[in-house]
Design a protein around this motif. Structure first.
Motif, PDB file in Angstrom:
ATOM      1  N   GLY A 195       0.785  -1.224   0.000  1.00 24.13           N
ATOM      2  CA  GLY A 195       0.000   0.000   0.000  1.00 24.13           C
ATOM      3  C   GLY A 195       0.817   1.275   0.000  1.00 24.13           C
ATOM      4  N   VAL A 196       2.143   1.168   0.034  1.00 26.94           N
ATOM      5  CA  VAL A 196       2.999   2.352  -0.015  1.00 26.94           C
ATOM      6  C   VAL A 196       3.504   2.496  -1.438  1.00 26.94           C
ATOM      7  N   SER A 197       3.251   3.630  -2.043  1.00 25.41           N
ATOM      8  CA  SER A 197       3.625   3.838  -3.435  1.00 25.41           C
ATOM      9  C   SER A 197       4.789   4.820  -3.537  1.00 25.41           C
ATOM     10  N   THR A 198       5.688   4.554  -4.459  1.00 27.37           N
ATOM     11  CA  THR A 198       6.842   5.412  -4.687  1.00 27.37           C
ATOM     12  C   THR A 198       6.937   5.729  -6.169  1.00 27.37           C
ATOM     13  N   ALA A 199       7.244   6.958  -6.489  1.00 30.95           N
ATOM     14  CA  ALA A 199       7.500   7.361  -7.867  1.00 30.95           C
ATOM     15  C   ALA A 199       8.691   8.316  -7.841  1.00 30.95           C
ATOM     16  N   VAL A 200       9.434   8.354  -8.924  1.00 38.82           N
ATOM     17  CA  VAL A 200      10.610   9.216  -8.984  1.00 38.82           C
ATOM     18  C   VAL A 200      10.446  10.197 -10.129  1.00 38.82           C
ATOM     19  N   ARG A 201      10.662  11.477  -9.846  1.00 37.22           N
ATOM     20  CA  ARG A 201      10.583  12.515 -10.873  1.00 37.22           C
ATOM     21  C   ARG A 201      11.985  13.005 -11.174  1.00 37.22           C
ATOM     22  N   GLU A 202      12.364  12.956 -12.445  1.00 38.59           N
ATOM     23  CA  GLU A 202      13.710  13.362 -12.835  1.00 38.59           C
ATOM     24  C   GLU A 202      13.988  14.822 -12.485  1.00 38.59           C
ATOM     25  N   ASP A 203      13.002  15.701 -12.660  1.00 40.17           N
ATOM     26  CA  ASP A 203      13.234  17.106 -12.353  1.00 40.17           C
ATOM     27  C   ASP A 203      13.503  17.317 -10.864  1.00 40.17           C
ATOM     28  N   ALA A 204      12.821  16.563 -10.022  1.00 41.87           N
ATOM     29  CA  ALA A 204      13.044  16.681  -8.580  1.00 41.87           C
ATOM     30  C   ALA A 204      14.432  16.162  -8.206  1.00 41.87           C
ATOM     31  N   ILE A 205      14.863  15.075  -8.856  1.00 42.64           N
ATOM     32  CA  ILE A 205      16.204  14.548  -8.600  1.00 42.64           C
ATOM     33  C   ILE A 205      17.254  15.572  -9.014  1.00 42.64           C
ATOM     34  N   ARG A 206      17.078  16.165 -10.189  1.00 44.04           N
ATOM     35  CA  ARG A 206      18.041  17.177 -10.662  1.00 44.04           C
ATOM     36  C   ARG A 206      18.096  18.381  -9.716  1.00 44.04           C
ATOM     37  N   ASN A 207      16.942  18.817  -9.226  1.00 40.69           N
ATOM     38  CA  ASN A 207      16.915  19.943  -8.283  1.00 40.69           C
ATOM     39  C   ASN A 207      17.617  19.587  -6.984  1.00 40.69           C
ATOM     40  N   SER A 208      17.416  18.362  -6.524  1.00 36.82           N
ATOM     41  CA  SER A 208      18.080  17.911  -5.307  1.00 36.82           C
ATOM     42  C   SER A 208      19.593  17.861  -5.510  1.00 36.82           C
ATOM     43  N   ILE A 209      20.018  17.342  -6.661  1.00 41.16           N
ATOM     44  CA  ILE A 209      21.452  17.276  -6.959  1.00 41.16           C
ATOM     45  C   ILE A 209      22.042  18.681  -7.020  1.00 41.16           C
ATOM     46  N   LYS A 210      21.322  19.616  -7.629  1.00 43.94           N
ATOM     47  CA  LYS A 210      21.804  21.007  -7.693  1.00 43.94           C
ATOM     48  C   LYS A 210      21.975  21.578  -6.284  1.00 43.94           C
ATOM     49  N   TYR A 211      21.012  21.292  -5.414  1.00 43.87           N
ATOM     50  CA  TYR A 211      21.109  21.754  -4.031  1.00 43.87           C
ATOM     51  C   TYR A 211      22.363  21.187  -3.362  1.00 43.87           C
ATOM     52  N   TRP A 212      22.550  19.864  -3.462  1.00 41.50           N
ATOM     53  CA  TRP A 212      23.693  19.226  -2.818  1.00 41.50           C
ATOM     54  C   TRP A 212      25.010  19.652  -3.456  1.00 41.50           C
ATOM     55  N   CYS A 213      25.002  19.986  -4.729  1.00 37.56           N
ATOM     56  CA  CYS A 213      26.216  20.519  -5.361  1.00 37.56           C
ATOM     57  C   CYS A 213      26.638  21.809  -4.665  1.00 37.56           C
ATOM     58  N   GLY A 214      25.660  22.636  -4.321  1.00 39.07           N
ATOM     59  CA  GLY A 214      25.963  23.863  -3.591  1.00 39.07           C
ATOM     60  C   GLY A 214      26.561  23.575  -2.225  1.00 39.07           C
ATOM     61  N   VAL A 215      26.057  22.569  -1.549  1.00 35.97           N
ATOM     62  CA  VAL A 215      26.574  22.183  -0.236  1.00 35.97           C
ATOM     63  C   VAL A 215      28.021  21.709  -0.349  1.00 35.97           C
ATOM     64  N   TYR A 216      28.311  20.932  -1.398  1.00 31.04           N
ATOM     65  CA  TYR A 216      29.648  20.349  -1.570  1.00 31.04           C
ATOM     66  C   TYR A 216      30.591  21.227  -2.392  1.00 31.04           C
ATOM     67  N   GLY A 217      30.099  22.375  -2.871  1.00 28.82           N
ATOM     68  CA  GLY A 217      30.947  23.274  -3.645  1.00 28.82           C
ATOM     69  C   GLY A 217      31.358  22.694  -4.991  1.00 28.82           C
ATOM     70  N   VAL A 218      30.424  21.984  -5.621  1.00 27.92           N
ATOM     71  CA  VAL A 218      30.682  21.345  -6.907  1.00 27.92           C
ATOM     72  C   VAL A 218      29.820  22.029  -7.967  1.00 27.92           C
ATOM     73  N   ASP A 219      30.362  22.197  -9.167  1.00 26.16           N
ATOM     74  CA  ASP A 219      29.642  22.810 -10.276  1.00 26.16           C
ATOM     75  C   ASP A 219      28.531  21.868 -10.742  1.00 26.16           C
ATOM     76  N   ALA A 220      27.286  22.288 -10.583  1.00 27.31           N
ATOM     77  CA  ALA A 220      26.143  21.435 -10.922  1.00 27.31           C
ATOM     78  C   ALA A 220      26.119  21.088 -12.405  1.00 27.31           C
ATOM     79  N   ASP A 221      26.462  22.034 -13.269  1.00 25.77           N
ATOM     80  CA  ASP A 221      26.465  21.752 -14.704  1.00 25.77           C
ATOM     81  C   ASP A 221      27.473  20.668 -15.055  1.00 25.77           C
ATOM     82  N   GLU A 222      28.598  20.692 -14.379  1.00 22.43           N
ATOM     83  CA  GLU A 222      29.627  19.679 -14.629  1.00 22.43           C
ATOM     84  C   GLU A 222      29.156  18.293 -14.170  1.00 22.43           C
ATOM     85  N   VAL A 223      28.513  18.240 -13.016  1.00 23.03           N
ATOM     86  CA  VAL A 223      28.052  16.968 -12.454  1.00 23.03           C
ATOM     87  C   VAL A 223      26.881  16.406 -13.258  1.00 23.03           C
ATOM     88  N   LEU A 224      25.946  17.267 -13.631  1.00 21.70           N
ATOM     89  CA  LEU A 224      24.767  16.812 -14.342  1.00 21.70           C
ATOM     90  C   LEU A 224      25.014  16.616 -15.834  1.00 21.70           C
TER      91      LEU A 224
END
Length: 110
Positions: A67-96
């Protein structure tokens, strides 16, 4: 904390429904010359980039268990990665690696 544990935790921090198995993380770390059993360094950019590589391979679009459903949205993943790139001081464009191109209707290409 080991590199293995740190990478698994980073994957889960980036996408809270992603729990990569130990064998997969060990393989990816070893492929990048990182000892899975080595001591993790806080804010290690190489571990972060390795976790991003694992997350970018996460393609689950829907799952239902007890009864627990999970779905993954690519745009949400990319936004999360961009956020964490800022935390780690990494260029998001380079990583993505830029935006992926999607062909909606390729009938005119034949």
């Amino acid at each position: 904390m080991t590199n293995l544990d740190a990478t698994r935790s980073l994957c889960n921090a980036i996408v809270n429904t992603f729990y990569p198995d130990n064998a997969t993380v060990r393989f990816v770390l070893a492929s990048h010359g990182i000892s899975p059993d080595g001591e993790a360094t806080p804010t290690d950019k190489e571990l972060f980039c390795t976790a991003v590589r694992l997350v970018m391979g996460f393609v689950e679009s829907s799952r239902s268990e007890n009864g627990v459903s999970t779905a993954v949205r690519e745009d949400a993943i990319r936004n999360s990665i961009k956020y964490w790139c800022g935390v780690y001081g990494v260029d998001a464009d380079e990583v993505l690696g830029g935006e992926a191109t999607t062909i909606e209707d390729g009938t005119h290409l034949w």
